[in-house]
Scaffold this motif. Structure first.
Motif, PDB file in Angstrom:
ATOM      1  N   LEU A  50       0.782  -1.082  -0.048  1.00  0.00           N
ATOM      2  CA  LEU A  50       0.030  -0.048  -0.023  1.00  0.00           C
ATOM      3  C   LEU A  50       0.815   1.342  -0.061  1.00  0.00           C
ATOM      4  O   LEU A  50       1.668   1.434   0.712  1.00  0.00           O
ATOM      5  N   PRO A  51       0.374   2.238  -0.623  1.00  0.00           N
ATOM      6  CA  PRO A  51       1.264   3.510  -0.751  1.00  0.00           C
ATOM      7  C   PRO A  51       0.966   4.248   0.524  1.00  0.00           C
ATOM      8  O   PRO A  51      -0.302   4.049   1.146  1.00  0.00           O
ATOM      9  N   ARG A  52       1.934   5.016   1.131  1.00  0.00           N
ATOM     10  CA  ARG A  52       1.781   5.625   2.292  1.00  0.00           C
ATOM     11  C   ARG A  52       0.912   7.053   1.675  1.00  0.00           C
ATOM     12  O   ARG A  52       1.216   7.866   0.996  1.00  0.00           O
ATOM     13  N   PRO A  53      -0.212   7.145   2.635  1.00  0.00           N
ATOM     14  CA  PRO A  53      -1.277   8.254   2.168  1.00  0.00           C
ATOM     15  C   PRO A  53      -0.444   9.443   2.405  1.00  0.00           C
ATOM     16  O   PRO A  53      -0.562  10.532   1.387  1.00  0.00           O
ATOM     17  N   ARG A  86      -8.633   3.464  -4.578  1.00  0.00           N
ATOM     18  CA  ARG A  86      -7.619   4.355  -4.334  1.00  0.00           C
ATOM     19  C   ARG A  86      -8.041   5.137  -2.938  1.00  0.00           C
ATOM     20  O   ARG A  86      -7.195   5.656  -2.146  1.00  0.00           O
ATOM     21  N   ILE A  87      -9.442   5.259  -2.926  1.00  0.00           N
ATOM     22  CA  ILE A  87     -10.003   5.905  -1.611  1.00  0.00           C
ATOM     23  C   ILE A  87      -9.623   4.972  -0.430  1.00  0.00           C
ATOM     24  O   ILE A  87      -9.160   5.415   0.546  1.00  0.00           O
ATOM     25  N   ALA A  88      -9.618   3.597  -0.655  1.00  0.00           N
ATOM     26  CA  ALA A  88      -9.344   2.596   0.426  1.00  0.00           C
ATOM     27  C   ALA A  88      -7.871   2.901   0.804  1.00  0.00           C
ATOM     28  O   ALA A  88      -7.571   2.909   1.866  1.00  0.00           O
ATOM     29  N   ASP A  89      -6.907   2.701  -0.093  1.00  0.00           N
ATOM     30  CA  ASP A  89      -5.677   2.996   0.027  1.00  0.00           C
ATOM     31  C   ASP A  89      -5.070   4.366   0.924  1.00  0.00           C
ATOM     32  O   ASP A  89      -4.362   4.198   1.534  1.00  0.00           O
ATOM     33  N   LEU A  92      -5.922   3.414   4.304  1.00  0.00           N
ATOM     34  CA  LEU A  92      -5.440   2.359   4.824  1.00  0.00           C
ATOM     35  C   LEU A  92      -6.320   1.198   5.201  1.00  0.00           C
ATOM     36  O   LEU A  92      -6.147   0.733   6.423  1.00  0.00           O
ATOM     37  N   VAL A  93      -7.486   0.973   4.692  1.00  0.00           N
ATOM     38  CA  VAL A  93      -8.276   0.093   4.918  1.00  0.00           C
ATOM     39  C   VAL A  93      -8.351  -1.009   3.762  1.00  0.00           C
ATOM     40  O   VAL A  93      -8.005  -1.009   2.791  1.00  0.00           O
ATOM     41  N   MET A  94      -8.389  -2.193   4.289  1.00  0.00           N
ATOM     42  CA  MET A  94      -8.530  -3.210   3.458  1.00  0.00           C
ATOM     43  C   MET A  94     -10.038  -3.799   3.072  1.00  0.00           C
ATOM     44  O   MET A  94     -10.302  -4.156   1.926  1.00  0.00           O
ATOM     45  N   HIS A  95     -10.962  -3.345   3.711  1.00  0.00           N
ATOM     46  CA  HIS A  95     -12.250  -3.726   3.251  1.00  0.00           C
ATOM     47  C   HIS A  95     -13.031  -2.153   2.911  1.00  0.00           C
ATOM     48  O   HIS A  95     -13.187  -1.429   4.034  1.00  0.00           O
ATOM     49  N   PRO A  96     -13.242  -1.941   1.758  1.00  0.00           N
ATOM     50  CA  PRO A  96     -13.683  -0.622   1.388  1.00  0.00           C
ATOM     51  C   PRO A  96     -15.110  -0.146   2.113  1.00  0.00           C
ATOM     52  O   PRO A  96     -15.311   0.888   2.406  1.00  0.00           O
ATOM     53  N   GLY A 104     -21.196  10.474   8.739  1.00  0.00           N
ATOM     54  CA  GLY A 104     -20.604  11.660   9.556  1.00  0.00           C
ATOM     55  C   GLY A 104     -19.122  11.414   9.507  1.00  0.00           C
ATOM     56  O   GLY A 104     -18.503  12.281   9.822  1.00  0.00           O
ATOM     57  N   SER A 105     -18.479  10.436   9.269  1.00  0.00           N
ATOM     58  CA  SER A 105     -16.978  10.124   9.296  1.00  0.00           C
ATOM     59  C   SER A 105     -16.478  11.013   8.300  1.00  0.00           C
ATOM     60  O   SER A 105     -17.086  10.983   7.308  1.00  0.00           O
ATOM     61  N   ALA A 106     -15.051  11.339   8.194  1.00  0.00           N
ATOM     62  CA  ALA A 106     -14.580  11.685   7.043  1.00  0.00           C
ATOM     63  C   ALA A 106     -13.528  10.724   6.335  1.00  0.00           C
ATOM     64  O   ALA A 106     -12.861   9.903   7.078  1.00  0.00           O
ATOM     65  N   ILE A 107     -13.676  10.890   5.048  1.00  0.00           N
ATOM     66  CA  ILE A 107     -12.690   9.945   4.355  1.00  0.00           C
ATOM     67  C   ILE A 107     -11.720  10.791   3.682  1.00  0.00           C
ATOM     68  O   ILE A 107     -12.155  11.773   2.976  1.00  0.00           O
ATOM     69  N   ARG A 108     -10.571  10.284   3.846  1.00  0.00           N
ATOM     70  CA  ARG A 108      -9.479  11.027   3.230  1.00  0.00           C
ATOM     71  C   ARG A 108      -9.325  10.748   1.541  1.00  0.00           C
ATOM     72  O   ARG A 108      -9.311   9.579   1.398  1.00  0.00           O
ATOM     73  N   VAL A 109      -9.173  11.724   0.853  1.00  0.00           N
ATOM     74  CA  VAL A 109      -8.803  11.482  -0.573  1.00  0.00           C
ATOM     75  C   VAL A 109      -7.602  12.240  -0.991  1.00  0.00           C
ATOM     76  O   VAL A 109      -7.074  13.357  -0.699  1.00  0.00           O
ATOM     77  N   THR A 110      -6.775  11.441  -1.665  1.00  0.00           N
ATOM     78  CA  THR A 110      -5.471  11.789  -2.083  1.00  0.00           C
ATOM     79  C   THR A 110      -5.321  11.718  -3.625  1.00  0.00           C
ATOM     80  O   THR A 110      -6.263  11.056  -4.333  1.00  0.00           O
TER      81      THR A 110
END
Length: 116
Positions: A50-53, A86-89, A92-96, A104-110
């Motif tokens: 996995l690439p480092r976010p 790409r969003i899962a990476d 750092l989650v294995m199960h999307p 309400g949670s925030a998802i990181r987008v790179t």
């Protein structure tokens, strides 16, 4: 119907993965092979790291709402629902599905190139 593991193994070894679709998370993952004692050669993909976010440029965050699906979010962000990985990476989650489990949670987008 009788279950015959040797038939399944034969089917798996005949269709060796030699390339992946360009947009696949495995597009740049090299293959390796292993020869079994009976001479059967099994070709497989090597481990994909996995690439480092933090090494990817931060585009922003998405706020999860009730009923969100990762494929729909990926379509909104990348234009391609199959690039949900790409969003899962980036998180750092294995199960999307974990990404949209809690409204309400925030998802990181790179940013970055597919497969990077």
């Amino acid at each position: 119907m009788t279950f015959d593991p040797s038939t399944i193994l034969a089917g798996l070894t005949q269709a060796a993965p030699t390339h992946q679709a360009p947009g696949s998370r495995y597009a740049d993952t090299p293959t390796a092979q292993r020869t079994l004692p009976d001479g059967t050669v099994i070709v497989h993909l090597r481990r994909r790291m996995l690439p480092r976010p933090e090494d990817q440029p931060l585009v922003g965050y998405l706020r999860v709402t009730e009923g969100d699906r990762v494929d729909r979010l990926a379509a909104d962000v990348t234009g391609d629902p199959t690039r949900f990985w790409r969003i899962a990476d980036a998180n750092l989650v294995m199960h999307p599905d974990e990404l949209v489990a809690e409204p309400g949670s925030a998802i990181r987008v790179t940013g970055g190139e597919p497969g990077a």
